[in-house]
Design a protein around this motif. Structure first.
Motif, mmCIF file in Angstrom:
data_model
loop_
_atom_site.group_PDB
_atom_site.id
_atom_site.type_symbol
_atom_site.label_atom_id
_atom_site.label_comp_id
_atom_site.label_asym_id
_atom_site.label_seq_id
_atom_site.Cartn_x
_atom_site.Cartn_y
_atom_site.Cartn_z
ATOM 1 N N ARG A 1 0.851 -1.183 0.000
ATOM 2 C CA ARG A 1 0.000 0.000 0.000
ATOM 3 C C ARG A 1 0.885 1.231 0.000
ATOM 4 N NH1 ARG A 1 -4.736 -0.287 -1.582
ATOM 5 N NH2 ARG A 1 -3.389 -1.347 -2.988
ATOM 6 N N GLU B 1 -3.623 5.055 0.918
ATOM 7 C CA GLU B 1 -4.370 3.905 0.420
ATOM 8 C C GLU B 1 -4.937 3.149 1.610
ATOM 9 O OE1 GLU B 1 -2.453 2.934 -3.891
ATOM 10 O OE2 GLU B 1 -1.598 1.849 -2.197
ATOM 11 N N LYS B 2 -6.055 2.475 1.381
ATOM 12 C CA LYS B 2 -6.799 1.838 2.456
ATOM 13 C C LYS B 2 -6.964 0.344 2.224
ATOM 14 C CE LYS B 2 -9.581 6.023 2.899
ATOM 15 N NZ LYS B 2 -9.287 6.576 4.191
ATOM 16 N N ILE B 3 -7.234 -0.349 3.322
ATOM 17 C CA ILE B 3 -7.614 -1.756 3.310
ATOM 18 C C ILE B 3 -8.931 -1.827 4.076
ATOM 19 C CG2 ILE B 3 -7.017 -4.069 4.116
ATOM 20 C CD1 ILE B 3 -4.050 -3.072 4.057
ATOM 21 N N THR C 1 -5.920 2.661 7.104
ATOM 22 C CA THR C 1 -5.345 3.615 6.162
ATOM 23 C C THR C 1 -3.867 3.789 6.454
ATOM 24 O OG1 THR C 1 -7.447 4.830 6.128
ATOM 25 C CG2 THR C 1 -5.522 5.971 5.259
#
Length: 63
Positions: free
Chosen positions: A6, A10-12, A21
């Motif tokens: 990431r 960017e996020k999960i 994040t």
């Protein structure tokens, strides 16, 4: 184990309700922001290990 790459911002998303994040990457450190419902407890692993060690210590005292 799922391993992801990431970049900053960017996020999960986990199970639709937990968002992780990437806030900052600097040197060997990564700062993460975690958004989760209030009923989900989020802990750092090292604190859980310390807590488990404290709970186990009295049991070993009599040995």
């Amino acid at each position: 184990m799922l391993v992801l790459s990431r970049k900053v911002n960017e996020k999960i998303v986990i199970d639709g309700g937990i968002v992780i994040t990437v806030v900052k990457i600097e040197g060997g450190q990564v700062r993460l922001g975690i958004e989760a419902p209030s009923d989900v407890k989020v802990y750092r692993e090292e604190l859980l290990a310390k807590s488990a060690g404290r709970q186990a210590a009295p049991a070993l005292a009599g040995v």
